[in-house]
Scaffold this motif. Structure first.
Motif, short mmCIF file in Angstrom:
data_model
loop_
_atom_site.label_atom_id
_atom_site.label_comp_id
_atom_site.label_asym_id
_atom_site.label_seq_id
_atom_site.Cartn_x
_atom_site.Cartn_y
_atom_site.Cartn_z
N ALA A 173 5.29 -5.13 -14.29
CA ALA A 173 4.52 -4.78 -15.83
C ALA A 173 3.11 -5.31 -15.93
N GLY A 174 2.35 -4.11 -16.71
CA GLY A 174 1.03 -4.82 -16.95
C GLY A 174 -0.08 -4.39 -15.20
N LEU A 175 0.61 -2.96 -14.20
CA LEU A 175 -0.62 -3.38 -13.52
C LEU A 175 -1.51 -1.84 -13.58
N ALA A 176 -2.30 -1.25 -13.41
CA ALA A 176 -3.47 -0.06 -13.98
C ALA A 176 -2.17 0.09 -12.93
N PRO A 177 -1.62 1.80 -13.60
CA PRO A 177 -2.05 3.00 -13.37
C PRO A 177 -2.03 3.30 -11.93
N PRO A 178 -1.39 3.87 -11.16
CA PRO A 178 -1.87 4.96 -10.48
C PRO A 178 -2.72 5.73 -10.82
N ARG A 196 -0.55 2.52 -2.28
CA ARG A 196 1.03 2.26 -2.56
C ARG A 196 0.95 0.69 -2.42
N LEU A 197 1.21 0.31 -3.18
CA LEU A 197 1.66 -1.36 -4.24
C LEU A 197 2.02 -1.87 -3.02
N GLN A 198 1.14 -3.44 -2.70
CA GLN A 198 1.07 -4.66 -1.91
C GLN A 198 0.70 -5.56 -2.17
N ARG A 199 0.90 -6.76 -1.46
CA ARG A 199 0.45 -8.02 -1.64
C ARG A 199 -0.60 -8.54 -0.78
N HIS A 200 -1.67 -8.91 -1.03
CA HIS A 200 -3.68 -9.29 -0.47
C HIS A 200 -3.50 -11.11 -1.02
N PHE A 201 -3.17 -11.89 -0.27
CA PHE A 201 -3.56 -13.02 -0.67
C PHE A 201 -2.45 -13.40 -1.63
N ARG A 253 -1.57 -11.54 -4.34
CA ARG A 253 -1.55 -10.85 -5.07
C ARG A 253 -1.44 -9.40 -5.81
N PRO A 254 -0.77 -8.95 -6.16
CA PRO A 254 -0.28 -7.42 -6.10
C PRO A 254 -1.81 -6.60 -6.06
N VAL A 255 -1.90 -5.54 -5.29
CA VAL A 255 -2.95 -4.73 -4.71
C VAL A 255 -2.73 -3.22 -4.62
N TRP A 256 -3.15 -2.24 -5.22
CA TRP A 256 -3.40 -0.82 -4.97
C TRP A 256 -4.20 -1.18 -3.49
N ARG A 257 -3.42 0.05 -2.48
CA ARG A 257 -3.85 0.62 -0.91
C ARG A 257 -4.20 1.69 -1.06
N ALA A 314 -4.43 -4.63 -8.53
CA ALA A 314 -3.04 -3.69 -9.40
C ALA A 314 -3.27 -4.30 -10.62
N ARG A 315 -3.30 -4.69 -11.52
CA ARG A 315 -3.68 -5.96 -12.96
C ARG A 315 -4.89 -5.34 -13.21
N THR A 316 -6.09 -4.80 -13.03
CA THR A 316 -7.38 -4.59 -13.42
C THR A 316 -7.69 -2.92 -12.99
#
Length: 234
Positions: A59-64, A78-83, A85-89, A101-103
């Protein structure tokens, strides 16, 4: 003049043994090391923690599509974690990039302090970090991987070293003393003293055939040395 086959075989066997005997010994010793040390230890699996897979709140993630628009030429996302928090790689022609991944905003590459934190979290050993360096020239132990990358070295007899991506902080490779011995032994075993990857190089083929000839002449001499019975005259 008749050819004295036993003498020719003996001399051939002797000189071949002198030429390839050292390499045959190296094949034995290096092969013994590569069999004795488990391949998982050589790979350094025991040096790094297994990543814990955590579920994502979608919920609330920026669309690919937003990430694809911000990173032209992206081939994978792909979606993963960085420190934490969720990030798009995003895999781009210029290499991987991270986006919040949120902004949807780009995430800055990790600095030396963040790399130190990541390496300490990944590493399972107790040794302290002795150096953190950004390398622009690849050392021999990184093979064909192209720099730049972060190199993090830990104290201890094993000289454990982690290599991390400068763009994402992801683990690229790990090296340690037993791996380096294995790499040196592999070089001697396959006789590729430059890239250490060609298992069908001309030098190896020549020495292999020379070793086969040495074994063949030795076998012939062994058979020839057996006493032969003479046929009795009727």
């Amino acid at each position: 003049m008749a050819i004295r086959w036993p003498l020719l075989a003996r001399r051939t066997h002797k000189w071949l043994a002198l030429v390839v005997g050292v390499q045959a010994l190296l094949w034995t010793l290096t092969g013994l090391y590569m069999v004795a040390v488990h391949i998982d230890i050589i790979h350094g699996d025991h040096l790094v923690r297994v990543p814990v897979v955590e579920p994502f709140d979608l919920a609330g993630l920026a669309p690919p599509a937003q990430i694809v628009a911000a990173a032209p030429g992206v081939s994978e996302i792909r979606l993963q974690r960085h420190f934490g928090r969720p990030v798009w790689r995003a895999e781009t022609p210029d290499g991987p990039r991270l986006f919040d991944a949120r902004t949807g905003q780009p995430v800055a590459p990790p600095d030396a302090a963040q790399i130190r934190t990541l390496a300490r979290h990944i590493y399972t050993g107790e040794g302290k970090i002795v150096s953190v360096r950004m390398l622009t020239d690849a050392p021999q132990e990184m093979g064909s991987r192209k720099p730049p990358f972060w190199q993090v070295e830990f104290e201890g007899w094993n000289r454990s070293t982690l290599y991390l991506s400068p763009a994402t902080g992801e683990l690229m490779s790990r090296r340690h003393a037993l791996w380096r011995i294995f790499d040196f032994a592999w070089m001697l075993h396959i006789m590729d003293y430059d890239e250490r990857t060609d298992i069908n190089n001309p030098l190896l083929r020549v020495v292999t055939w020379a070793t086969f000839a040495m074994a063949a002449t030795g076998a012939w001499l062994l058979i020839w040395s057996f006493p032969r019975r003479r046929r009795k005259k009727a």
